[in-house]
Design a protein around this motif. Structure first.
Motif, PDB file in Angstrom:
ATOM      1  N   GLU A 131      16.243  16.223  -6.996  1.00 12.82           N
ATOM      2  CA  GLU A 131      16.779  17.334  -6.214  1.00 12.82           C
ATOM      3  C   GLU A 131      15.642  18.260  -5.806  1.00 12.82           C
ATOM      4  O   GLU A 131      14.481  17.964  -6.069  1.00 12.82           O
ATOM      5  N   ALA A 132      15.992  19.355  -5.138  1.00 11.24           N
ATOM      6  CA  ALA A 132      15.046  20.413  -4.746  1.00 11.24           C
ATOM      7  C   ALA A 132      13.953  19.913  -3.808  1.00 11.24           C
ATOM      8  O   ALA A 132      12.864  20.461  -3.777  1.00 11.24           O
ATOM      9  N   GLY A 133      14.241  18.857  -3.049  1.00  8.89           N
ATOM     10  CA  GLY A 133      13.235  18.337  -2.130  1.00  8.89           C
ATOM     11  C   GLY A 133      12.163  17.516  -2.814  1.00  8.89           C
ATOM     12  O   GLY A 133      11.201  17.078  -2.187  1.00  8.89           O
ATOM     13  N   SER A 134      12.347  17.269  -4.122  1.00  6.21           N
ATOM     14  CA  SER A 134      11.304  16.565  -4.884  1.00  6.21           C
ATOM     15  C   SER A 134      11.101  15.121  -4.426  1.00  6.21           C
ATOM     16  O   SER A 134      10.009  14.576  -4.575  1.00  6.21           O
ATOM     17  N   SER A 135      12.132  14.514  -3.831  1.00  8.48           N
ATOM     18  CA  SER A 135      11.973  13.130  -3.357  1.00  8.48           C
ATOM     19  C   SER A 135      11.007  13.052  -2.173  1.00  8.48           C
ATOM     20  O   SER A 135      10.432  12.005  -1.895  1.00  8.48           O
ATOM     21  N   LEU A 136      10.807  14.176  -1.482  1.00 15.10           N
ATOM     22  CA  LEU A 136       9.786  14.269  -0.429  1.00 15.10           C
ATOM     23  C   LEU A 136       8.488  14.853  -0.977  1.00 15.10           C
ATOM     24  O   LEU A 136       7.402  14.298  -0.774  1.00 15.10           O
ATOM     25  N   LEU A 137       8.593  15.997  -1.665  1.00 11.71           N
ATOM     26  CA  LEU A 137       7.403  16.777  -2.013  1.00 11.71           C
ATOM     27  C   LEU A 137       6.537  16.084  -3.065  1.00 11.71           C
ATOM     28  O   LEU A 137       5.313  16.137  -2.985  1.00 11.71           O
ATOM     29  N   LEU A 138       7.165  15.426  -4.041  1.00 14.31           N
ATOM     30  CA  LEU A 138       6.359  14.805  -5.097  1.00 14.31           C
ATOM     31  C   LEU A 138       5.560  13.598  -4.584  1.00 14.31           C
ATOM     32  O   LEU A 138       4.347  13.538  -4.803  1.00 14.31           O
ATOM     33  N   PRO A 139       6.187  12.633  -3.870  1.00 11.72           N
ATOM     34  CA  PRO A 139       5.382  11.532  -3.321  1.00 11.72           C
ATOM     35  C   PRO A 139       4.296  12.022  -2.356  1.00 11.72           C
ATOM     36  O   PRO A 139       3.205  11.447  -2.317  1.00 11.72           O
ATOM     37  N   LEU A 140       4.588  13.064  -1.579  1.00  8.32           N
ATOM     38  CA  LEU A 140       3.563  13.623  -0.680  1.00  8.32           C
ATOM     39  C   LEU A 140       2.342  14.067  -1.469  1.00  8.32           C
ATOM     40  O   LEU A 140       1.213  13.922  -1.014  1.00  8.32           O
ATOM     41  N   ARG A 141       2.592  14.637  -2.653  1.00  6.21           N
ATOM     42  CA  ARG A 141       1.510  15.191  -3.455  1.00  6.21           C
ATOM     43  C   ARG A 141       0.785  14.122  -4.269  1.00  6.21           C
ATOM     44  O   ARG A 141      -0.427  14.155  -4.382  1.00  6.21           O
ATOM     45  N   ILE A 142       1.533  13.187  -4.842  1.00  6.93           N
ATOM     46  CA  ILE A 142       0.911  12.293  -5.826  1.00  6.93           C
ATOM     47  C   ILE A 142       1.085  10.806  -5.511  1.00  6.93           C
ATOM     48  O   ILE A 142       0.676   9.962  -6.299  1.00  6.93           O
ATOM     49  N   GLY A 143       1.668  10.483  -4.362  1.00 11.44           N
ATOM     50  CA  GLY A 143       1.851   9.080  -3.992  1.00 11.44           C
ATOM     51  C   GLY A 143       3.139   8.488  -4.561  1.00 11.44           C
ATOM     52  O   GLY A 143       3.726   9.016  -5.504  1.00 11.44           O
ATOM     53  N   HIS A 144       3.558   7.376  -3.982  1.00  7.64           N
ATOM     54  CA  HIS A 144       4.849   6.773  -4.342  1.00  7.64           C
ATOM     55  C   HIS A 144       4.904   6.306  -5.795  1.00  7.64           C
ATOM     56  O   HIS A 144       5.852   6.607  -6.522  1.00  7.64           O
ATOM     57  N   ASN A 145       3.899   5.554  -6.220  1.00  7.02           N
ATOM     58  CA  ASN A 145       3.977   4.926  -7.548  1.00  7.02           C
ATOM     59  C   ASN A 145       4.046   5.948  -8.661  1.00  7.02           C
ATOM     60  O   ASN A 145       4.852   5.834  -9.592  1.00  7.02           O
ATOM     61  N   ARG A 146       3.177   6.956  -8.572  1.00  8.24           N
ATOM     62  CA  ARG A 146       3.160   8.007  -9.593  1.00  8.24           C
ATOM     63  C   ARG A 146       4.469   8.795  -9.530  1.00  8.24           C
ATOM     64  O   ARG A 146       5.036   9.134 -10.560  1.00  8.24           O
ATOM     65  N   LEU A 161      -2.497  18.599 -14.291  1.00  8.68           N
ATOM     66  CA  LEU A 161      -3.732  19.052 -13.642  1.00  8.68           C
ATOM     67  C   LEU A 161      -4.413  17.882 -12.923  1.00  8.68           C
ATOM     68  O   LEU A 161      -4.837  18.005 -11.770  1.00  8.68           O
ATOM     69  N   ASN A 162      -4.474  16.745 -13.593  1.00 13.32           N
ATOM     70  CA  ASN A 162      -5.063  15.541 -12.974  1.00 13.32           C
ATOM     71  C   ASN A 162      -4.282  15.089 -11.743  1.00 13.32           C
ATOM     72  O   ASN A 162      -4.862  14.613 -10.781  1.00 13.32           O
ATOM     73  N   TYR A 163      -2.952  15.227 -11.783  1.00  8.81           N
ATOM     74  CA  TYR A 163      -2.114  14.848 -10.635  1.00  8.81           C
ATOM     75  C   TYR A 163      -2.228  15.865  -9.498  1.00  8.81           C
ATOM     76  O   TYR A 163      -1.713  15.642  -8.411  1.00  8.81           O
ATOM     77  N   GLY A 164      -2.840  17.030  -9.762  1.00  2.89           N
ATOM     78  CA  GLY A 164      -2.930  18.076  -8.743  1.00  2.89           C
ATOM     79  C   GLY A 164      -1.652  18.889  -8.603  1.00  2.89           C
ATOM     80  O   GLY A 164      -1.417  19.523  -7.580  1.00  2.89           O
ATOM     81  N   LEU A 165      -0.800  18.867  -9.631  1.00  4.10           N
ATOM     82  CA  LEU A 165       0.468  19.614  -9.565  1.00  4.10           C
ATOM     83  C   LEU A 165       0.311  21.058 -10.029  1.00  4.10           C
ATOM     84  O   LEU A 165       1.173  21.888  -9.773  1.00  4.10           O
ATOM     85  N   ILE A 166      -0.768  21.336 -10.750  1.00  4.66           N
ATOM     86  CA  ILE A 166      -1.025  22.703 -11.210  1.00  4.66           C
ATOM     87  C   ILE A 166      -2.476  23.059 -10.888  1.00  4.66           C
ATOM     88  O   ILE A 166      -3.296  22.174 -10.630  1.00  4.66           O
ATOM     89  N   ASN A 167      -2.769  24.358 -10.886  1.00  4.64           N
ATOM     90  CA  ASN A 167      -4.123  24.820 -10.552  1.00  4.64           C
ATOM     91  C   ASN A 167      -5.064  24.824 -11.742  1.00  4.64           C
ATOM     92  O   ASN A 167      -6.208  24.403 -11.636  1.00  4.64           O
ATOM     93  N   GLU A 168      -4.579  25.379 -12.872  1.00  7.23           N
ATOM     94  CA  GLU A 168      -5.444  25.534 -14.040  1.00  7.23           C
ATOM     95  C   GLU A 168      -4.608  25.583 -15.306  1.00  7.23           C
ATOM     96  O   GLU A 168      -3.420  25.902 -15.263  1.00  7.23           O
ATOM     97  N   ILE A 169      -5.271  25.308 -16.424  1.00  9.87           N
ATOM     98  CA  ILE A 169      -4.639  25.398 -17.749  1.00  9.87           C
ATOM     99  C   ILE A 169      -5.296  26.539 -18.508  1.00  9.87           C
ATOM    100  O   ILE A 169      -6.517  26.689 -18.482  1.00  9.87           O
ATOM    101  N   PHE A 170      -4.469  27.341 -19.182  1.00 12.84           N
ATOM    102  CA  PHE A 170      -4.983  28.457 -19.984  1.00 12.84           C
ATOM    103  C   PHE A 170      -4.390  28.409 -21.389  1.00 12.84           C
ATOM    104  O   PHE A 170      -3.306  27.847 -21.585  1.00 12.84           O
TER     105      PHE A 170
END
Length: 247
Positions: free
Chosen positions: A138-153, A170-179
């Motif tokens: 939901e929430a557009g994730s079926s579009l937004l997630l593959p756009l960001r990290i590719g289909h397989n991931r 962080l490795n997938y590029g879904l977040i900016n930084e870890i604190f």
């Protein structure tokens, strides 16, 4: 009013700070909380003084997803307030920052795909357990997630529902930084303040341009997801899975 303390909001220096505060339930969102979040996003759009929105839980938890009790209640009426929140997220015109600690489950993770910056604590754990619940993205994730990290991931995270850590996010590029947990909220707030200080027209224009491509496709994608989600939530399979949580 009970709602006053489940979602806490305050505004300072151009930042609307929204804190999810249902900590005894790991910040699971119920109907009233969705309605309040929608109200706050509308205010953010309407009020010129608000130049950035920051959403957070506390240093232990951001959001363990949707309240399953509410899913069971709403599956009867087909009225899921969550879908209004999703529309409000997509329609938000101001930059959105998130500070993520502890469990980010379901909507707790998909809402991050609408954020412009995401900071996570080292204790953050992300999970998208839609398929396991007999549901769909939901929430557009079926579009937004593959756009960001590719289909397989995306398949691995959205369909297989694999839990992933802050380092993986962080490795997938879904977040900016870890604190470290004790620095998370202060750091996110500092960043929100610095966003709010930017020249407003340039800020909103730049953000709009960055989002324009995916934004154009989002309404149709979200309508497709909502239709399938509402269908699935009423299937026998989904109902029995949800019921098993309350045995």
């Amino acid at each position: 009013n009970e709602m006053d303390n489940l979602i806490i909001s305050n505004e300072h220096n151009g930042v609307l700070l929204i804190s999810i505060n249902r900590l005894d339930k790991k910040n699971a969102l119920n109907n009233d909380m969705y309605i309040e979040l929608c109200r706050l996003f509308t205010i953010a759009n309407e009020r010129d003084a608000i130049r950035c929105v920051l959403i957070q839980g506390d240093e232990k938890c951001i959001c363990a997803g949707n309240d399953l009790h509410d899913f069971i209640k709403c599956s009867e009426s087909g009225d899921l307030a969550a879908f209004n929140l999703i529309k409000a997220l997509a329609a938000l015109e101001k930059p959105l920052v998130a500070a993520v600690a502890g469990p980010a489950v379901g909507i707790g993770t998909t809402l991050l795909l609408h954020c412009d910056m995401v900071y996570a604590a080292d204790n953050a754990k992300f999970k998208l357990p839609f398929t396991q619940l007999g549901l769909c993205p939901e929430a557009g994730s079926s579009l937004l997630l593959p756009l960001r990290i590719g289909h397989n991931r995306a398949f691995e995270l959205l369909i297989l529902g694999k839990m992933f850590t802050a380092v993986q996010a962080l490795n997938y590029g879904l977040i900016n930084e870890i604190f470290p947990t004790d620095e998370l909220l202060a750091t996110a707030l500092t960043t929100a303040f610095s966003i709010a200080k930017l020249p407003l027209d340039a800020l909103l224009t730049g953000r709009k341009l960055i989002k324009a491509h995916s934004q154009a496709l989002l309404p149709q994608v979200m309508a497709n997801e909502a239709a399938q989600f509402k269908r699935l939530v009423n299937t026998q399979e989904c109902k029995s899975i949800l019921a098993s949580f309350f045995k």
